[in-house]
Design an enzyme around this catalytic site. Structure first.
Site: not given
Length: 344
Positions: A79-80, A127-128, A145, A151, A257
């Site tokens: 995904k990156d 996106r989230r 971050r 996190r 992305c």
């Protein structure tokens, strides 16, 4: 080749993922492996991911390591990785997909629907964030971050998960009600116990390539012995077809992305598919584009039947065509949301 040199980022998650791939390739090839740690721009910069220069912020240094012959293989979170291939390099293996859904990790293990109004929910993903706001406009979505542990430690009651992070060296602890992370990353790190809810794709569609690793090599080495046969053994048909469609979608839209777009390919065998044809498979692609503030969204769905007699190359071509067709549907029906997706 006496030793397979596997390039990796230095985070705990990246090292875990790269070790898994290195051991897989080493066992198949019958030779030793070593990890080569390469620091990427995304590991050093501390600003929001969406403002860090578009696609490939975690991938470019690893790719340069391949070109410089510092490593033989680079392991990425797919995904990156930018959707358009880079000349001279090949994604030679896409191992089996792991958990594809996003995970909510909350104080008191409350599910998304039961978080109180005004609850602070952290994510570094546009996106989230957009889909959180779409599902729960009453939440306070906070940009975060740092690595996975950093996190998690932002959530009340989960402060003990904290890790040292160059991305967020002064990160707070216990100041949020929840965070959203990739379920696959939590599972790979042995942190699945922190998952309060795996979010259904109807609520939060994953990023294209989520839950999948990409094994990239110099193109000239992709078929050479002993590495070539090991890469072939590591490649998973289902993951390859699903992510080919997802990445073709991004490539046609020229989407970054970090764009607020979700895309999930699902390969359904004949017994699982809606056609009930008794032969072949159905590859389905669901997509969503959101406004960053979550006030609107646009969806598209496409599918293609894969006859049982198709070759691997023909299946991959059909998957790529499916992704482009979904992108064309989004373009044809665009209400202005794609302006938030295109990577300029």
């Amino acid at each position: 080749m006496q030793t397979i040199r596997v390039g990796t980022r230095g985070s705990r998650l990246a090292m875990t993922q790269s070790t898994t791939v290195a051991e897989m390739l080493s066992a198949a090839a019958g030779i030793d492996h070593e990890l080569v740690t390469i620091r990427t721009e995304g590991d050093v910069l501390t600003g929001p991911l969406a403002q860090m220069g578009g696609t490939g912020v975690f991938a470019s240094a690893l790719r340069q390591g391949l070109f410089d012959h510092r490593c033989d293989v680079a392991v990425h979170s797919l995904k990156d990785l930018p959707a358009k291939d880079l000349e001279g390099l090949t994604i030679a293996a896409v191992p089996a997909r792991e958990q594809v859904r996003d995970a909510l990790c909350s104080a008191g293990d409350l599910p998304l629907a039961e978080l109180p109004a005004g609850a602070k929910v952290g994510t570094g993903s546009p996106r989230r964030a957009a889909q959180l706001r779409l599902a729960r406009p009453d939440l306070d979505v906070v940009d975060v971050r740092g690595n996975v542990g950093t996190r998690l430690a932002r959530v009340r009651g989960r402060e003990d998960a904290a890790e040292t992070s160059t991305q967020a060296p002064d990160s707070a602890r216990g100041d949020l009600d929840a965070v959203v992370l990739a379920g696959a990353g939590l599972a790979r790190l042995g942190l699945a116990d922190h998952i309060s809810e795996l979010l259904d794709p109807s609520v939060m569609l994953p990023a294209p390539g989520q839950g999948v690793l990409a094994v990239e090599v110099r193109s000239e080495d992709a078929a050479g012995a002993p590495l070539g046969s090991a890469l072939t053994a590591a490649d998973d048909r289902r993951a390859r077809l699903e992510t080919t469609a997802e990445r073709a979608l991004l490539a046609r839209l020229n989407a970054g992305c970090s764009a607020p777009i979700g895309g999930l390919g699902r390969l359904l065998e004949a017994t699982e598919s809606e056609t009930g044809s008794g032969a072949g498979s159905v590859l389905r692609l669901d997509t969503v584009v959101c406004s960053p503030d979550g006030t609107s969204a646009q969806r598209a769905e496409q599918q293609v039947e894969l006859d049982a007699g198709l070759s691997a190359e023909e299946e991959i071509a059909a998957a790529a065509a499916l992704g482009r067709r979904a992108a064309e549907q989004l373009l044809a029906e665009d209400t202005g949301l794609l302006a938030h997706v295109v990577d300029t």
